[in-house]
Enzyme design. Sequence first.
Site, PDB file in Angstrom:
ATOM      1  N   ASP A 276      -0.193   5.186   0.948  1.00 33.57           N
ATOM      2  CA  ASP A 276      -0.462   6.121   2.043  1.00 33.57           C
ATOM      3  C   ASP A 276      -0.597   5.385   3.369  1.00 33.57           C
ATOM      4  OD1 ASP A 276      -1.107   8.827   0.568  1.00 33.57           O
ATOM      5  OD2 ASP A 276      -2.160   7.263  -0.552  1.00 33.57           O
TER       6      ASP A 276
ATOM      7  N   ASP B 225      -1.758  -0.589   5.929  1.00 34.22           N
ATOM      8  CA  ASP B 225      -2.020  -0.030   7.259  1.00 34.22           C
ATOM      9  C   ASP B 225      -3.490  -0.057   7.635  1.00 34.22           C
ATOM     10  OD1 ASP B 225      -2.664   2.026   5.336  1.00 34.22           O
ATOM     11  OD2 ASP B 225      -2.719   3.448   6.998  1.00 34.22           O
TER      12      ASP B 225
ATOM     13  N   ASP C  49       0.869  -1.163   0.000  1.00 30.59           N
ATOM     14  CA  ASP C  49       0.000   0.000   0.000  1.00 30.59           C
ATOM     15  C   ASP C  49       0.916   1.225   0.000  1.00 30.59           C
ATOM     16  OD1 ASP C  49      -2.350   1.654   0.462  1.00 30.59           O
ATOM     17  OD2 ASP C  49      -1.673   1.774   2.540  1.00 30.59           O
TER      18      ASP C  49
END
Length: 227
Positions: free
Chosen positions: A17, A174, A15
Amino acid sequence: MADLRLGSVRALIFDLDGTLIDSKQDLIHSVNAMLRELGREELAPETISGYIGHGAPQLVARALGNGCTEEERLRALQFFLSYYEVHKMDTTCAYPGVAETLDQLARLPIPMAVLTNKPVRISVRILDEMGLSKYFRPIFGGNSFETKKPDPLGAKTILRELGADPQQALLIGDSEVDVQTARNAGMLAAAVNYGFGVHDRGAYPADIYLERFAELATVLGAESDFE
């Protein structure tokens, strides 16, 4: 974690961001600039942060709330993307240890890719400016496919390109969106503890959790000089 140490992983999908880069403040500022442009009240940073992770159209739509016309949403999205393009690097930076760890991982025979719900061109430009794009074979964004994460289309496409089986691939993110994506694609899931994505760990548990990005090198057996 033991199996991962033995080298079962043959591909990594990251991922962006909240995982590789800390872009939280620039995204928050861009959303509030959009709201000001439309004559609306700004939102609290914590509220906007909770909206991040599903792509720009949904971020804008959630910030606007109910009662907006399609024309208003499109105008808002256009302003947001234009403003964010200018301000995308105001405060955004790679998380500690990211560049060093990617350099360590690049020495392993494990291809790496990025799959984000952020628009692909701005994602590539950010990674280019940070000098990180060289580590990733494909970089795909939220507008690269007909669907976004947690739909597995993007992840499955990457795995086909890399020639990797899902059971031997690890997705690092995240948020619960990333864990769901991994599960939907049949992959292993790693979650970082420092990001800003929403993650109900009871509902969407990852296989491993990383306090620091640098721990990934240890998990995958890469030699490290920065532990």
